[in-house]
Scaffold this motif. Structure first.
Motif, PDB file in Angstrom:
ATOM      1  N   GLY A 214      29.191  47.093  14.008  1.00 11.69           N
ATOM      2  CA  GLY A 214      29.891  47.035  15.479  1.00 11.69           C
ATOM      3  C   GLY A 214      28.372  47.735  16.695  1.00 11.69           C
ATOM      4  O   GLY A 214      29.923  48.807  17.464  1.00 11.69           O
ATOM      5  N   SER A 215      28.056  47.776  16.833  1.00 13.68           N
ATOM      6  CA  SER A 215      26.626  48.406  17.529  1.00 13.68           C
ATOM      7  C   SER A 215      25.692  47.377  18.159  1.00 13.68           C
ATOM      8  O   SER A 215      24.750  47.046  17.100  1.00 13.68           O
ATOM      9  N   VAL A 216      26.581  46.694  19.203  1.00  9.63           N
ATOM     10  CA  VAL A 216      24.945  45.331  19.108  1.00  9.63           C
ATOM     11  C   VAL A 216      24.119  45.860  19.970  1.00  9.63           C
ATOM     12  O   VAL A 216      23.511  46.564  20.179  1.00  9.63           O
TER      13      VAL A 216
ATOM     14  N   PHE B 237      33.125  47.284  10.392  1.00 12.95           N
ATOM     15  CA  PHE B 237      32.661  45.928  10.915  1.00 12.95           C
ATOM     16  C   PHE B 237      31.898  45.887   9.671  1.00 12.95           C
ATOM     17  O   PHE B 237      31.094  46.153   8.974  1.00 12.95           O
ATOM     18  N   GLN B 238      31.107  43.933   9.441  1.00 13.16           N
ATOM     19  CA  GLN B 238      30.607  43.409   8.012  1.00 13.16           C
ATOM     20  C   GLN B 238      28.807  43.198   8.865  1.00 13.16           C
ATOM     21  O   GLN B 238      29.188  42.326   9.960  1.00 13.16           O
ATOM     22  N   SER B 239      28.189  43.687   8.985  1.00 15.83           N
ATOM     23  CA  SER B 239      27.297  43.421   9.252  1.00 15.83           C
ATOM     24  C   SER B 239      26.068  42.178   8.615  1.00 15.83           C
ATOM     25  O   SER B 239      27.245  41.049   7.820  1.00 15.83           O
ATOM     26  N   LYS B 240      25.068  41.575   8.924  1.00 17.51           N
ATOM     27  CA  LYS B 240      24.789  40.732   8.648  1.00 17.51           C
ATOM     28  C   LYS B 240      22.937  41.428   8.380  1.00 17.51           C
ATOM     29  O   LYS B 240      22.633  42.144   8.729  1.00 17.51           O
ATOM     30  N   LEU B 241      22.867  40.312   7.633  1.00 16.17           N
ATOM     31  CA  LEU B 241      21.241  40.614   6.858  1.00 16.17           C
ATOM     32  C   LEU B 241      20.225  39.486   7.346  1.00 16.17           C
ATOM     33  O   LEU B 241      20.935  38.107   7.900  1.00 16.17           O
ATOM     34  N   GLY B 242      19.234  39.552   7.570  1.00 16.11           N
ATOM     35  CA  GLY B 242      18.322  38.567   8.289  1.00 16.11           C
ATOM     36  C   GLY B 242      16.636  39.345   7.514  1.00 16.11           C
ATOM     37  O   GLY B 242      16.610  40.122   6.553  1.00 16.11           O
ATOM     38  N   GLN B 243      16.170  38.498   7.738  1.00 16.62           N
ATOM     39  CA  GLN B 243      14.314  38.868   6.828  1.00 16.62           C
ATOM     40  C   GLN B 243      13.524  39.020   7.952  1.00 16.62           C
ATOM     41  O   GLN B 243      13.470  37.920   9.144  1.00 16.62           O
ATOM     42  N   TRP B 244      12.611  39.657   8.319  1.00 15.17           N
ATOM     43  CA  TRP B 244      11.703  39.700   9.694  1.00 15.17           C
ATOM     44  C   TRP B 244      10.086  40.333   8.745  1.00 15.17           C
ATOM     45  O   TRP B 244      10.446  41.018   7.845  1.00 15.17           O
ATOM     46  N   ASN B 245       9.012  39.040   9.004  1.00 20.08           N
ATOM     47  CA  ASN B 245       7.923  40.195   8.636  1.00 20.08           C
ATOM     48  C   ASN B 245       7.846  40.629   7.267  1.00 20.08           C
ATOM     49  O   ASN B 245       7.581  41.759   6.745  1.00 20.08           O
TER      50      ASN B 245
END
Length: 338
Positions: free
Chosen positions: A300-302, A283-291
């Protein structure tokens, strides 16, 4: 209460606006029930400007996600404490049912740009651009790009939005770049990098546009002051599929090195790689940012999100981010203040 009556009886509207601007946005739903006048005023662009002037803007994370991969999409909104505030309306015509579109934030509004419908073999590229205003909780159509395109790179530099190359209806790479000026609501064409950008990504740093090309070791840099392009060679051959920029450092996931998170520092022109958890099944995870921290949304894990603060000594350690629980599969996420 009529719209011509005072916002708060006994106060001028300017003073009333200053008073209301100090109330956290989490209470706005309750305030909107006071009267129609308050409901309209709290959603106005003027009130948003007052909050910005008084330094009361709050940061929210808007996440575009899917119920299941390749199915219907929707937006969820989280505040800086991780509280889920609900959803925002979907983009019209036909919005995220497209592929290869771009999502970004410009002037504290979300922009949804281009993309294509149909199959990859017979794409129908779009020039459409839509803008979401959190003040009005609605989308509006902006001026079209000059050329329909998809799978492009994009970044904001000094208040202007640059959309770099991408592909047209015939499936061939476009070698130009478009620049959007939000003050005039107009797009203009300019020369792009001299080589094809193979669905790379872009970001800004010190009034310069950086475009990283997948499949090459080249970084194209556009100086907005001299209006010239230059090429920077690196030792990194990338195949980036997700990235985020935190504190002027670029963090990216590379399909060729799934067990490592790439880090590019434009100040030092340095590349490093750090450990990143991988998932069984590819599964290809995705990046983001927060604080000001890097988020990793596990594909793969909702609902499973982990976080890392790379500015701390223990920055190589990932930990569970229990505050952010998505109800679907992450597609895009942006930060917006309002």
């Amino acid at each position: 209460m009529e719209s011509s009556s005072p916002i708060i009886p006994g106060l001028t509207d300017d003073v009333a606006a200053l008073c209301l601007s100090r109330i956290p946005r989490s209470n706005f739903r309750l305030l909107s029930q006071v009267c129609r006048r308050w409901k309209t005023f709290l959603r106005s662009e003027h009130f948003t400007a007052v909050r910005k002037l008084t330094g009361r803007m709050e940061e929210f994370m808007c996440v575009l996600m899917e119920d299941k991969p390749g199915t219907s999409v929707y937006w969820e909104v989280f505040d800086s404490s991780g509280n889920k505030l609900g959803r925002i309306p979907n983009i019209p015509d036909p919005g995220p049912l497209k592929w290869g579109y771009g999502v970004t934030v410009l002037n504290e509004k979300i922009l949804f740009i281009g993309g294509f419908t149909g199959s990859i073999g017979t794409p129908l590229a779009s020039p459409n651009v839509y803008e979401f205003s959190p003040a009005t909780n609605s989308w509006r159509k902006l001026a079209d790009m000059n050329i329909p395109r998809y799978s492009f790179s994009l970044a904001e530099v000094d208040g202007l939005l640059y959309v770099v190359q991408g592909f047209s209806n015939d499936g061939y790479c476009l070698f130009n770049t478009e620049v959007y000026n939000p003050k005039t609501n107009q797009w203009s064409l300019m020369d792009g990098p001299k080589i094809q950008v193979a669905i790379g990504f872009a970001f800004s740093f010190k009034s310069k546009l950086y475009v990283l090309d997948n499949g090459t070791t080249t970084i194209d840099i556009y100086d907005t002051k001299t209006k010239t392009w230059e090429m920077l060679e690196s030792d990194e051959l990338t195949a980036v599929y997700s990235y985020t920029v935190v504190r002027n450092k670029v963090y990216f996931l590379d399909s060729e090195r799934p067990e490592r998170l790439g880090v590019f520092d434009p100040e030092e022109n340095s590349w490093t790689r750090v450990f990143v958890p991988t998932e069984p099944g590819g599964f290809q995870s995705k990046l983001g940012q927060w604080n000001n921290k890097v988020l990793l949304f596990l594909r793969g894990s909702v609902g499973k999100t982990i976080i890392n603060d790379f500015d701390k000594e223990e920055g190589s350690k990932w930990r569970d981010c229990d505050q952010i629980k998505l109800s679907g599969y992450h597609v895009y996420s942006v930060l917006i203040k309002f």
